[in-house]
Design a protein around this motif. Structure first.
Motif, PDB file in Angstrom:
ATOM      1  N   LYS A  58     -14.272 -11.325 -13.781  1.00 53.15           N
ATOM      2  CA  LYS A  58     -14.118 -10.567 -14.961  1.00 53.15           C
ATOM      3  C   LYS A  58     -14.884 -11.600 -16.561  1.00 53.15           C
ATOM      4  O   LYS A  58     -15.338 -11.364 -17.728  1.00 53.15           O
ATOM      5  N   GLN A  96     -26.481  -0.252 -17.696  1.00 55.62           N
ATOM      6  CA  GLN A  96     -25.068  -0.712 -18.993  1.00 55.62           C
ATOM      7  C   GLN A  96     -26.031  -2.354 -19.172  1.00 55.62           C
ATOM      8  O   GLN A  96     -24.343  -2.462 -19.474  1.00 55.62           O
ATOM      9  N   SER A 123     -21.415  -6.069 -19.413  1.00 52.45           N
ATOM     10  CA  SER A 123     -20.098  -5.043 -19.228  1.00 52.45           C
ATOM     11  C   SER A 123     -19.824  -5.244 -17.435  1.00 52.45           C
ATOM     12  O   SER A 123     -20.555  -6.305 -17.374  1.00 52.45           O
ATOM     13  N   CYS A 126     -24.694  -6.378 -17.288  1.00 49.89           N
ATOM     14  CA  CYS A 126     -23.579  -6.284 -16.617  1.00 49.89           C
ATOM     15  C   CYS A 126     -23.507  -6.804 -15.707  1.00 49.89           C
ATOM     16  O   CYS A 126     -24.550  -7.433 -14.705  1.00 49.89           O
ATOM     17  N   ASN A 141     -20.865 -11.494 -22.546  1.00 45.91           N
ATOM     18  CA  ASN A 141     -20.471  -9.880 -23.128  1.00 45.91           C
ATOM     19  C   ASN A 141     -21.246  -9.155 -22.288  1.00 45.91           C
ATOM     20  O   ASN A 141     -22.454  -8.777 -22.570  1.00 45.91           O
ATOM     21  N   THR A 187     -17.186   1.374 -16.271  1.00 44.50           N
ATOM     22  CA  THR A 187     -17.931  -0.119 -16.899  1.00 44.50           C
ATOM     23  C   THR A 187     -16.290   0.115 -17.919  1.00 44.50           C
ATOM     24  O   THR A 187     -15.846   1.129 -18.800  1.00 44.50           O
ATOM     25  N   VAL A 188     -16.112  -1.564 -17.445  1.00 44.73           N
ATOM     26  CA  VAL A 188     -15.691  -2.075 -18.868  1.00 44.73           C
ATOM     27  C   VAL A 188     -16.034  -3.388 -19.446  1.00 44.73           C
ATOM     28  O   VAL A 188     -17.267  -3.816 -18.946  1.00 44.73           O
ATOM     29  N   GLN A 189     -15.520  -3.440 -21.217  1.00 43.13           N
ATOM     30  CA  GLN A 189     -16.835  -4.817 -21.413  1.00 43.13           C
ATOM     31  C   GLN A 189     -15.354  -5.574 -21.719  1.00 43.13           C
ATOM     32  O   GLN A 189     -14.195  -5.575 -22.481  1.00 43.13           O
TER      33      GLN A 189
END
Ligand code: ATP
Length: 269
Positions: free
Chosen positions: A69, A109, A78, A112, A76, A9-11
């Motif tokens: 993305k 998460q 993930s 998401c 905001n 997972t990325v932010q």
């Protein structure tokens, strides 16, 4: 690929401002996808359902992943990038199990954005032995998508494919990937925008990017990124040779563009 890399997972920090062009696409995504999340009251008042999932299609390298993305960045959320090919290469049983784990992880998460790439890997020209396997995965995917719908639990699904016409029709029914958006190759004006985004903050002489945009017909955003990369390498090489920082020149960029070929044309033939 091991199971853990499937569910990384990325932010994302990217937002729509980082995506060059595609104004109509962004506008539609804002209206159909982002606003119902940010201002649900207006949509509810008119009885308009929020949520749902989005299917992006078009030639490779034109920003499907990047856009997904940026959507996560905008709200905001993930971001999980699931490459379906990785799931497909697993054993029967293991695939379905891992697909379930990815959705589970997305729920943990939340909010998401779960980006499911390479949906065209399902079905299409695969040999008979894998048809049963594909069927099982499609069924599991349908189960997960329908499961999300009843919760409305802030997991947003964005699918991507280069070939939507091969997609299993069951995946296109209402509440699944019913909203289809074409992500076209950049126009000349959009190419200039993308080149501007990719060269800003880099040591440079005066660049004539409108000229570069002119000679890069049918280049994708990914192709243009490569062009800038090539030009950067050239400037670094020169800097190393001369022992002092040498900016990227217009000739570097133009030459890099002339040395590369566009990759979107094949998709249209
Ligand atoms: P594929 O179908 O091959 O998965 P894709 O459509 O998902 O391709 P991306 O991975 O989003 O393509 O694009 C590749 C790279 O090209 C991005 O990481 C980004 O740097 C750049 N890029 C593509 N389109 C744009 C754009 N409109 N604005 C800025 N950068 C872009």
């Amino acid at each position: 690929k091991d199971k853990n890399s499937l569910v990384e997972t990325v932010q994302p920090k990217e937002t729509f401002d980082d995506v060059g062009g595609l104004e109509d696409v962004k506008k539609r995504i804002r209206m159909d996808f982002i606003m119902p999340i940010q201002s649900p009251e207006f949509f509810q008042a008119f009885g308009k359902k929020s949520g749902g999932s989005l299917l992006l299609y078009g030639p490779p390298g034109c920003g499907k992943t990047f856009l997904a993305k940026a959507i996560a960045g905008e709200i905001n959320a993930s971001f999980i990038h699931l490459e379906l090919q990785a799931i497909l290469s697993m054993y029967v049983g293991q695939s379905e199990h891992n697909l379930h784990d990815v959705f589970e992880k997305a729920r943990e998460q939340k909010p998401c954005v779960l980006f499911i790439d390479e949906l065209d890997a399902l079905g299409g020209n695969r040999h008979r032995m894998s048809q049963h396997h594909d069927r099982m995965i499609v069924n599991q995917l349908l189960l997960e998508l329908d499961g999300l719908q009843s919760f409305n639990d802030q997991v947003y699904i964005i699918g991507a494919t280069n070939t939507p016409w091969y997609l299993d029709p069951a995946l296109r029914r209402p509440g699944r990937f019913n909203s289809l958006l074409f992500i076209p190759p950049p126009s000349q004006e959009e190419r200039e925008l993308i080149l501007t985004l990719k060269t800003k903050d880099k040591p440079q002489e005066k660049l004539d990017l409108s000229k570069v945009a002119k000679v890069t017909s049918h280049f994708s955003g990914a192709d243009l990124t490569q062009v800038v990369d090539d030009a950067v390498s050239k400037a670094i090489e020169r800097s190393l040779e001369q022992g002092s920082l040498q900016p990227m020149s217009h000739a570097d960029v133009l030459k890099a563009a002339r040395n590369r070929n566009p990759t979107t044309l094949e998709w249209f033939s």
